[in-house]
Design an enzyme around this catalytic site. Sequence first.
Site, short mmCIF file in Angstrom:
data_model
loop_
_atom_site.label_atom_id
_atom_site.label_comp_id
_atom_site.label_asym_id
_atom_site.label_seq_id
_atom_site.Cartn_x
_atom_site.Cartn_y
_atom_site.Cartn_z
N SER A 122 0.86 -1.18 0.00
CA SER A 122 0.00 0.00 0.00
C SER A 122 0.89 1.22 0.00
CB SER A 122 -0.88 0.00 1.26
OG SER A 122 -1.48 1.26 1.48
N TYR A 129 -1.74 -0.67 10.32
CA TYR A 129 -1.76 -0.83 8.87
C TYR A 129 -0.44 -0.37 8.25
CZ TYR A 129 -3.91 -1.14 4.23
OH TYR A 129 -4.22 -1.51 2.93
#
Length: 258
Positions: free
Chosen positions: A124, A137
């Site tokens: 990501s 995350y």
Amino acid sequence: MSRVLVTGASSGLGAALVAKFVAEGHQVLSTDIAEDGGTTYLKLDVRRPEDWEAAVSWCEQNWGGLDILVNNAGIATGGRIDVETLDEWDRVVDINLMGVVRGCRAFTPLFKRQRSGHIVNTASAAGLVHPPMMSSYNTVKAGVVALSETLSHELYPYGVTVSVVCPSFFRTNLADSIRGADSAMGATARQLIEKSPRSADDIATAVLAGIKKKRFLIIPDRPAAMAWRTKRFARPLYDRQMRKIAERARQRAETSNG
């Protein structure tokens, strides 16, 4: 024509990647946690080493090997460090980071024997830039980037290529996986995902282009690329932006608590 395995293939970016690979004439094994996903499908829970062993066996028995492994399965998570629970941390580490580790470990012996292969790990933009309120995350996605870079060097002598995909927010059902103690941060993440102008199909198109060029770092959209460049080349500006986000979150939290 390549032989391709995609995890998390039933929806979102995984489904878009499968569609792109199939459209280009590749053989694709779709995997996910559902019992049945249609034609050329194998149930694979990335948390279970035995499922990975079964996937390797399937590829050897049915295809005689594998050309491209796409470690794409993952969940969305996040929250303030003093709000998100340790159980939530354990869950996202197990799926988003260790799921990729298990996939790389499972297929590396096959790729070494073949003296060929391409590992594609979905990380990501959060693996490159680290906004506040996203500790878990950011951490796991940065881990995927680090793992990918390590393997790109480690497996180079065996003719194995490694890529890591780092998109920013795009429209997908990933928001459905958000759950946890920090509901305010979860709602913000859902809004960013659902209101993005980019679709999973847009990202998949850019990812396949990067795979064909054997790029290590595939940044498939402009916002992710701009954020990465800002951090690298204009660090004071990047820090100011991140701290503004944190300050707005502090104000919202204090207002809601007040």
